[in-house]
Design a protein around this motif. Sequence first.
Motif, PDB file in Angstrom:
ATOM      1  N   SER A  94      23.510 -15.636 -14.965  1.00 38.47           N
ATOM      2  CA  SER A  94      24.642 -16.087 -15.769  1.00 38.47           C
ATOM      3  C   SER A  94      24.656 -17.598 -15.899  1.00 38.47           C
ATOM      4  N   VAL A  95      24.497 -18.296 -14.780  1.00 33.33           N
ATOM      5  CA  VAL A  95      24.644 -19.748 -14.857  1.00 33.33           C
ATOM      6  C   VAL A  95      23.459 -20.390 -15.578  1.00 33.33           C
ATOM      7  N   VAL A  96      22.313 -19.692 -15.632  1.00 26.63           N
ATOM      8  CA  VAL A  96      21.193 -20.222 -16.414  1.00 26.63           C
ATOM      9  C   VAL A  96      21.431 -19.977 -17.900  1.00 26.63           C
ATOM     10  N   LEU A  97      21.937 -18.794 -18.218  1.00 23.74           N
ATOM     11  CA  LEU A  97      22.062 -18.453 -19.637  1.00 23.74           C
ATOM     12  C   LEU A  97      23.188 -19.215 -20.336  1.00 23.74           C
ATOM     13  N   VAL A  98      24.269 -19.527 -19.593  1.00 17.09           N
ATOM     14  CA  VAL A  98      25.417 -20.154 -20.278  1.00 17.09           C
ATOM     15  C   VAL A  98      25.049 -21.499 -20.914  1.00 17.09           C
ATOM     16  N   PRO A  99      24.404 -22.442 -20.178  1.00 17.54           N
ATOM     17  CA  PRO A  99      24.040 -23.681 -20.875  1.00 17.54           C
ATOM     18  C   PRO A  99      23.143 -23.439 -22.085  1.00 17.54           C
ATOM     19  N   ILE A 100      22.210 -22.498 -21.958  1.00 19.48           N
ATOM     20  CA  ILE A 100      21.328 -22.215 -23.095  1.00 19.48           C
ATOM     21  C   ILE A 100      22.156 -21.728 -24.285  1.00 19.48           C
ATOM     22  N   CYS A 101      23.130 -20.864 -23.989  1.00 19.22           N
ATOM     23  CA  CYS A 101      23.964 -20.339 -25.067  1.00 19.22           C
ATOM     24  C   CYS A 101      24.815 -21.438 -25.694  1.00 19.22           C
ATOM     25  N   LEU A 102      25.356 -22.314 -24.843  1.00 21.45           N
ATOM     26  CA  LEU A 102      26.172 -23.389 -25.394  1.00 21.45           C
ATOM     27  C   LEU A 102      25.341 -24.251 -26.326  1.00 21.45           C
ATOM     28  N   LEU A 103      24.107 -24.510 -25.919  1.00 22.91           N
ATOM     29  CA  LEU A 103      23.225 -25.319 -26.741  1.00 22.91           C
ATOM     30  C   LEU A 103      22.912 -24.595 -28.052  1.00 22.91           C
ATOM     31  N   ALA A 104      22.723 -23.287 -27.938  1.00 19.24           N
ATOM     32  CA  ALA A 104      22.423 -22.515 -29.148  1.00 19.24           C
ATOM     33  C   ALA A 104      23.643 -22.451 -30.057  1.00 19.24           C
ATOM     34  N   ALA A 105      24.836 -22.534 -29.464  1.00 17.87           N
ATOM     35  CA  ALA A 105      26.067 -22.393 -30.246  1.00 17.87           C
ATOM     36  C   ALA A 105      26.558 -23.737 -30.774  1.00 17.87           C
ATOM     37  N   TRP A 106      25.722 -24.753 -30.632  1.00 18.19           N
ATOM     38  CA  TRP A 106      26.132 -26.128 -30.945  1.00 18.19           C
ATOM     39  C   TRP A 106      26.785 -26.251 -32.312  1.00 18.19           C
ATOM     40  N   GLU A 107      26.185 -25.601 -33.314  1.00 19.38           N
ATOM     41  CA  GLU A 107      26.665 -25.782 -34.685  1.00 19.38           C
ATOM     42  C   GLU A 107      27.565 -24.639 -35.130  1.00 19.38           C
ATOM     43  N   ASP A 108      27.906 -23.730 -34.208  1.00 18.83           N
ATOM     44  CA  ASP A 108      28.615 -22.523 -34.635  1.00 18.83           C
ATOM     45  C   ASP A 108      29.974 -22.837 -35.251  1.00 18.83           C
ATOM     46  N   VAL A 109      30.725 -23.690 -34.575  1.00 24.81           N
ATOM     47  CA  VAL A 109      32.094 -23.954 -35.025  1.00 24.81           C
ATOM     48  C   VAL A 109      32.224 -25.453 -35.264  1.00 24.81           C
TER      49      VAL A 109
END
Lengths: 520, 622
Positions: A94-109
């Motif tokens: 979980s703690v590895v995936l969350v930063p990756i997801c945040l980075l991937a979601a950079w332009e989402d909103v």
Amino acid sequence: MTDFPWLTTLLLIPAIGGAGVALLPKGFERVREVALGISLLTLVVGILTAFQFELGGGGDSQFQLTEVYSWIPQFGVSYALGIDGISLTMILLSVVLVPICLLAAWEDVPLGHARRQHGYFALMLILEAFMIGVFAATDVFMFYVFFEAMLIPVYFLIGSFGGPGRAKAATTFLLYSLLGGLIMLVAVIGVYFQGPGGADGFLIENLTGLEISTWIERALFVGFFIAFAIKAPMWPVHTWLPHAASEARPATSVLLVGVLDKVGTFGMIRFCLQMFPDASRWATPVVMVFAVLSILIGAALAIGQRDMMRLIAYTSISHFGFIVLGIFAVTTVSQTGSTLYMVNHGFTTAALFLIGAMLVQRRGSQDIFDFGGWQRVTPLVAGSLLVAGLSGLALPGLNSFVSEFMVIIGTYQNYPVYAVVGTMGVILAALYILLMYQKIATGPKPQEWSATPDMSLREKFVVAPLIAAFLVLGFYPKPVLDVLEPAVDTTLQYVGVSGSGSDEASAPDDASDTTEGSDD
Amino acid sequence: MIALPLLGAAILLVGGKATDTFGPMMAVALSWASFAIGLGVIIQLAGMPGEDRALSVPLWDWISAGELSLSAGLLLDPLSLTFVMLITFVGSLIHVYSLGYMEHDPDKRRFFAYLNLFIAAMLILVLADSYLLLFVGWEGVGLASYLLIGFWNHNPEFASAANKAFIVNRIGDVGLITAMAVLFANLGALDFSTVHGEAETLGQGTLLAVGLLLLLGACGKSAQFPLQSWLGDAMAGPTPVSALIHAATMVTAGVYLVARSQAIYDLTPDARLGVVIVGTITLVYGAIVGCAKDDLKKALAASTMSQIGYMMLAVGLGPLGYLYAIFHLVTHGFFKAGMFLGAGSVMHGMNDQVNMRGFGNLSAKMKTTWITFGAGVVAIIGVPFTSGWYSKDFIIETAFIDQGEGAWRPWVFGGAALLAAGVTAFYMVRLFLMTFHGKARWADDVDPHESPLTMTVPMIILAVGSIALGALLYPTGILSGWLDPVFGHEEHPEPVIPVIVIQVLAFILLLLGAGLAYLMYQRKDVPKTAPEGTFVTQAARRDLFQDDFNEIFLRKPGQGIVDITSAADRDVVDGGLVAKTAGAVSALSSALRKTQTGFARSYAMTMLIGTAVIVLAVLVMQ
């Protein structure tokens, strides 16, 4: 430092951080940086926590780094945290995936729309806190609280930030989960009354190894199992997942499918097998059948999909079938394989969703028939998709192969027929991955899209750690296996198998004997 | 040895455009370096007495959980090193050839990256010391093959061909995975030394199952009946790929697998019979299909199937045949790779045409290609004292030996092998004459020309090997001396008909086949469009209806199942169940809305009840 409350700290950083992000002033422009920073801090503390964990440590207790405080003594509820090898690896995932997801979601909103960006990133951090909590909880009631609490951020992440069909998807998700949750609540209360009761009556250790009459045990098992099967999800209670995955933002899908759904399989190990071993043995044939059906039907449905995100969601249903198969085959090899699969599948699905989303975002469509020839438009994105796909079809040398292979050969020790039928999923996996890749990436170069930019630096930072994880876990899974195996062995002891498979070839017969015996 | 080409692939794929300039040369150099290391090891081992001629190189602890303990390690013994030589030598030659062949391709870098990846994976396959690591190489070469068949996948048909190859291979892989599951469940290990050492403790049924499952894997990789359908389509790949992967090396991995598992097959004559039957069917099948193909590469592909069928037949014959199977595998690697490179050279000069009806009289324009291709043809049809004559005739003779397992066997298997040799002569001479002799039938805008030196030199080297390798390796005793420590030395009993008779018969059949081809394709003009032909010709052209069979009995029903499941999922599980639930929920919420009366007293009442329940619960709990 052993008394330091590592797990509470780990839980509180994203929780407080998430609240903090939500409260940042409206005009603040660095919301995303702050959120990423918090998630990275969580990652660092998570790694430090892992170093506190001792292999084979913990003495008589199943868990390490335990913290137990009385919470609602009238109801027997404690605030109790602790980890074993399985929960540790899931927390690390979980703690590895969350930063990756945040980075991937950079332009989402985009920034500026009534603090929507604040809310989006805050919800993901809060979800991270709940995920850590659900895996670290060693009190059944507290587990249940986290189990249900996770629904809230996910509901809003899908319902407020998802695609055009988000309302229906979010509702379906919530209804399914609440249904499972309610059934589980009944079982949670039921199991308390079977236990010793008292102020700490909900602690797992107090609820393990109980003498429960056969039919009550079976009923309680079913109560927990249905909730977990919905969560996992297994066929035929899976239909919320494709809706959710195709409407949610990819980063949400990753956390949903990659981590949250693992609570289902995690729960099967921790609760179903550990607390109700006899009922588990009684239910094994049925569970195995549904696991194999999940593998095959999930794969067949994936082959039939046109929507990329739904397709990936269905591949997960197939993979979850393998995980459940390995869990209920109760050999050390199969169950260690399953728990490793839970980690591997997290990375594989993350890569598939996130890289798929890069294509979707460029093309503006989720329909794989709208693509074609993209290997020649965005070679890096398409190449990464192929690597992620190969991991999904369990190519040797990549992560999933090790776990899938362990599940198959471990299951074969006890249940050769299920193992062999499940192995057909290997062929189907090649079909759904390669057909998808063929439609997306091969064919003549689409001239109208030829100016599309290839992978950006930010996207490279999203993909690189995932592919690195594929390779490391593919070639050197030993550190993870070493952490997982003792925990699996503990579970197997509760189930009453010594763990050595080949000697247990007659386990199904033994199981039926035992159940008949306890009927008398 | 493995690391170098692997490194090359990684550099080329990750390095991106920066490596465009030096990439291909680097790939070639790394491949040769790999060969040099292999040669060094062989020289070192050849000096040792037979029984010591094996090196185990443990690498790292790979997977361990419970009683499962698998370490990755390499096994360098004469069998694996023979393959190493074949793979790295022929592979490096083909790397060189590709420098010329792919010179103008914009994606050259990617091509060389995949070639390096293939060499690395193939070396893992043959050097692995356990079934599991072998499987890593096994799927690795499958991946490289998939990537290279689909190298020009802007053509949708080529992309489908790549998918077909991978997916058909996966069916075989299931066999291999299941075989490993059976072995593990019974022996608790997957490394060769334990499995082969303890194979005797297994029951007959288990041995048979393992033998047949491994055979299934071998059939997939080696394009043997009934999993042969992908090889013809695989010709979509660039021709150097067809030469390296789909003729010389990867497709022989199935033969390697059976030869490596000899300890298992020696104990289960029934599984061996399976191998023999598969080999015989395929060798006949490939020969028949080869006679009817007008596509130069597909005709060669059919011939590859047929030749691998011979090797399968030989390994299936047990201890008597292993040596000859490997011998034929090596010589075939040379002459078939040489012919494929020749075909590539022809295509290079003919604007990538492959239809032989558009060729003819190329001997005038492409002398080197003509002669080197001729050397390959002479070898494969088994003209005495060429490489192919040594290796193939031994297989036929061995097939005629009565091993006391049924008097019909030598006659059926030996007879099929012998007759197919005649058919081989027919289709190879036909192919040769249609391409290089007769009237020129090419279009006006084509200007056939000889290929550059980077292409012809590898062809010449392979042609020399096609002619001389057999005489160099066998009569001198080099090959048997080298491989006997692995396979053991077996005295060969006399075949059911004397050796000399078999040899004479083989030669007569060769003359008959070649003569018939001469009459049909040299004395008569070859029409530019294919004549309709008899039913048999049509059937052979369509690969004896294998694709139609697959379409009707596998793909269509499969598609049907997918459609039905998808529809069921949409309409029944999701639509019915979930829609009803959702409907019920909205009905419930309408009902609940009625409780939202807005009257403060009813809210107060509800709160009171709620509090009472909680208090009661607390009391009960205590």
